[in-house]
Design a protein around this motif. Structure first.
Motif, PDB file in Angstrom:
ATOM      1  N   PRO A 144     -42.132  -8.956  -1.644  1.00  0.00           N
ATOM      2  CA  PRO A 144     -42.366  -7.868  -0.690  1.00  0.00           C
ATOM      3  C   PRO A 144     -41.099  -7.188  -0.189  1.00  0.00           C
ATOM      4  N   GLU A 145     -39.919  -7.787  -0.447  1.00  0.00           N
ATOM      5  CA  GLU A 145     -38.677  -7.095  -0.084  1.00  0.00           C
ATOM      6  C   GLU A 145     -37.622  -7.375  -1.138  1.00  0.00           C
ATOM      7  N   LYS A 146     -36.558  -6.589  -1.119  1.00  0.00           N
ATOM      8  CA  LYS A 146     -35.522  -6.682  -2.160  1.00  0.00           C
ATOM      9  C   LYS A 146     -34.896  -8.072  -2.245  1.00  0.00           C
ATOM     10  N   GLY A 147     -34.576  -8.482  -3.479  1.00  0.00           N
ATOM     11  CA  GLY A 147     -33.792  -9.707  -3.656  1.00  0.00           C
ATOM     12  C   GLY A 147     -34.538 -11.018  -3.468  1.00  0.00           C
ATOM     13  N   CYS A 148     -35.875 -10.995  -3.555  1.00  0.00           N
ATOM     14  CA  CYS A 148     -36.628 -12.253  -3.407  1.00  0.00           C
ATOM     15  C   CYS A 148     -36.637 -13.014  -4.726  1.00  0.00           C
ATOM     16  N   GLN A 149     -36.508 -14.338  -4.635  1.00  0.00           N
ATOM     17  CA  GLN A 149     -36.662 -15.166  -5.832  1.00  0.00           C
ATOM     18  C   GLN A 149     -38.154 -15.303  -6.115  1.00  0.00           C
ATOM     19  N   VAL A 150     -38.509 -15.266  -7.401  1.00  0.00           N
ATOM     20  CA  VAL A 150     -39.941 -15.336  -7.731  1.00  0.00           C
ATOM     21  C   VAL A 150     -40.157 -16.123  -9.012  1.00  0.00           C
ATOM     22  N   ILE A 151     -41.277 -16.835  -9.062  1.00  0.00           N
ATOM     23  CA  ILE A 151     -41.714 -17.421 -10.330  1.00  0.00           C
ATOM     24  C   ILE A 151     -42.971 -16.654 -10.721  1.00  0.00           C
ATOM     25  N   VAL A 152     -42.903 -16.008 -11.879  1.00  0.00           N
ATOM     26  CA  VAL A 152     -44.003 -15.173 -12.362  1.00  0.00           C
ATOM     27  C   VAL A 152     -44.768 -15.945 -13.429  1.00  0.00           C
ATOM     28  N   SER A 153     -46.099 -15.872 -13.386  1.00  0.00           N
ATOM     29  CA  SER A 153     -46.932 -16.429 -14.455  1.00  0.00           C
ATOM     30  C   SER A 153     -47.893 -15.338 -14.900  1.00  0.00           C
ATOM     31  N   ALA A 154     -48.181 -15.296 -16.207  1.00  0.00           N
ATOM     32  CA  ALA A 154     -49.114 -14.291 -16.729  1.00  0.00           C
ATOM     33  C   ALA A 154     -50.345 -14.990 -17.276  1.00  0.00           C
ATOM     34  N   GLY A 155     -51.522 -14.508 -16.893  1.00  0.00           N
ATOM     35  CA  GLY A 155     -52.773 -15.080 -17.383  1.00  0.00           C
ATOM     36  C   GLY A 155     -53.935 -14.501 -16.603  1.00  0.00           C
ATOM     37  N   ASN A 156     -55.154 -14.698 -17.086  1.00  0.00           N
ATOM     38  CA  ASN A 156     -56.347 -14.268 -16.364  1.00  0.00           C
ATOM     39  C   ASN A 156     -56.256 -12.810 -15.910  1.00  0.00           C
ATOM     40  N   ASN A 157     -55.718 -11.946 -16.778  1.00  0.00           N
ATOM     41  CA  ASN A 157     -55.593 -10.512 -16.490  1.00  0.00           C
ATOM     42  C   ASN A 157     -54.802 -10.208 -15.220  1.00  0.00           C
ATOM     43  N   GLU A 158     -53.769 -11.014 -14.985  1.00  0.00           N
ATOM     44  CA  GLU A 158     -52.940 -10.759 -13.812  1.00  0.00           C
ATOM     45  C   GLU A 158     -51.532 -11.293 -14.016  1.00  0.00           C
ATOM     46  N   LEU A 159     -50.616 -10.796 -13.171  1.00  0.00           N
ATOM     47  CA  LEU A 159     -49.300 -11.406 -13.039  1.00  0.00           C
ATOM     48  C   LEU A 159     -49.331 -12.114 -11.689  1.00  0.00           C
ATOM     49  N   ASN A 160     -49.097 -13.412 -11.692  1.00  0.00           N
ATOM     50  CA  ASN A 160     -49.118 -14.177 -10.466  1.00  0.00           C
ATOM     51  C   ASN A 160     -47.683 -14.356  -9.961  1.00  0.00           C
TER      52      ASN A 160
END
Length: 467
Positions: free
Chosen positions: A276-292
């Protein structure tokens, strides 16, 4: 792949261009070879289909003309790749495969190639160095005794294995490359080719599980995803799974797996997002028609949320070269520079509010491949088509769609280049009228418009030390 072409260098008689795919040198071609390809395409498909090709010049080109020609060649390659007919053509893809093999100077001969299964088991196939992705996939299926009608449910992926055994998915192997040459040219034992299912909807698991070999492959993948922590399991579920495993109840194990969070997802390495704001660390997963998204906010708080592909209006991958901070202000040369990749998508946050979300990750291209294949799968369902047909056609080369949804065959993969390049894939928010098309993000001459595509070619010149 993600293509770039560098400025030419004059070698006594010819100019040569480097084409990079995903930041790795794919092939080196001369103007005359590209002209030959152009003539071939013209002969086969007629002049009206083929984009304009930079003309032959009798006199030596000035530096300005050299740059102009490089840009024209780049535009030409983009246009061919984006054309649904030309981009999927055997003529174009075999040109790239042949050029890759010649550049890496690997003679055509029989070799043994190791393909890894999810459980770490290796399958050694005897292939030719000149075999394309589809041939290698067929060889693996034959070796495993996987029936023809299930081959299309699986794909080969290039992965990098970390010291700790972690897996980083680099890309799905494409039809314009030779897997043996691609992996050999990386000259590193960290890279492997892995067999993994290529569809997203778990409803198709039942087709695969009806076959003994299919069941074993899916079981191995599920076990491995759980062990890796890609699929979330609580203590109680863990106990149930363990008991099913001990009994050898593979089908029941998978059925329980299907009820778990992140089943069938691909998980990416930690990266950075502006949401939600600049510079956040994130773990992205792709599946079930979405990016989590699993985001760590600057105050160390964790947040989780999902972006549905059906609410993405478009997405683009951008690549730019950034100097590696070493105190110098030199322009990028291959040694001092790294390619920075970003995936950005425009998302319908609420009824009338669109917002761009950006992910900065070296796996941006793989993320984009995942988005594209999810949309492809949704479209087939929407049109009442069968995934079996899609998978078989995908396996046989290209996907044809009715004009009403002239969707593009391939993910937008982007260029390594001095200037930033970007491609945008547009998705209408209502899937009932899904149309995917690339849109250029601005009107500058460097933007690419038209359909999205596998490779955005940038041409870069070859310095004396490159040849």
């Amino acid at each position: 792949g993600h293509y770039s072409v560098s400025e030419p260098t004059f070698r006594k008689t010819f100019q040569a261009y480097n084409i990079h795919v995903n930041g790795v040198l794919h092939c080196r071609v001369r103007y005359s070879q590209l002209l030959g390809l152009h003539e071939q395409i013209k002969k086969e498909y007629g002049s009206n289909v083929v984009p304009a090709f930079p003309p032959k010049k009798i006199f030596t080109l000035t530096p300005a003309e050299v740059e102009q020609r490089r840009e024209q060649l780049e535009k030409y390659m983009q246009a061919v790749r984006q054309d649904p007919l030309l981009g999927a053509s055997e003529m174009f893809n075999s040109f790239l495969r042949k050029a890759q093999q010649e550049t890496q100077q690997i003679p055509t001969e029989e070799v043994a190639l190791d393909i890894c299964l999810s459980n770490g088991q290796k399958v050694t196939v005897n292939i030719l160095t000149s075999d394309q992705t589809e041939d290698v996939l067929d060889a693996v299926a034959t070796k495993l005794d996987l029936p023809d009608e299930l081959v299309g449910y699986f794909s080969l992926y290039l992965v990098r294995e970390g010291v700790d055994g972690s897996l980083t998915f680099v890309r799905k192997l494409q039809e314009f490359e030779l897997p043996y040459v691609s992996i050999t040219s990386l000259r590193s034992s960290e890279f492997h080719i892995v067999l993994r299912k290529s569809y997203w909807d778990m409803a198709y698991d039942s087709d695969v599980m009806d076959n003994r070999v299919g069941l074993n492959l899916l079981y191995a993948q599920t076990v491995s995803d759980i062990e890796r922590g890609w699929i979330l399991v609580n203590k109680d579920q863990h106990r149930q799974l363990k008991s099913l495993q001990e009994k050898g109840s593979k089908k029941e194990f998978i059925h329980l797996g299907q009820t778990l969070k992140y089943y069938g997802y691909i998980k990416f390495d930690p990266c950075i997002t502006d949401f939600p704001e600049k510079g956040c660390q994130v773990i992205v997963s792709a599946g079930n028609n979405e990016l989590n998204f699993h985001v760590k906010l600057p105050n160390e708080q964790m947040k989780e949320g999902s972006f549905k592909v059906t609410r993405m209006r478009c997405w683009r991958v951008t690549s730019s070269q950034v100097p590696i901070a070493n105190g110098t202000t030199n322009p990028c040369s291959s040694a001092k520079c790294e390619v920075k990749l970003e995936l950005a998508f425009e998302y319908l946050m609420s009824k009338d509010r669109l917002q761009w979300v950006t992910i900065t990750s070296q796996q941006a291209i793989m993320m984009s491949i995942c988005l594209q294949s999810m949309v492809d799968e949704l479209m087939v369902k929407k049109s009442g088509g069968s995934i079996k047909k899609l998978l078989r056609k995908r396996h046989n080369g290209s996907i044809h769609r009715p004009d009403s949804q002239q969707a593009v065959k391939s993910p937008p993969l982007l260029v390594r280049h001095k200037k930033t390049r970007q491609v945008c894939v547009q998705i209408s928010t209502k899937l009932s009228s899904v149309s995917l098309r690339g849109i250029s993000a601005s009107n500058s001459a460097n933007d690419i418009s038209g359909n999205d595509f596998h490779g955005n070619y940038a041409f870069e010149g070859i310095g004396d030390d490159d040849l």
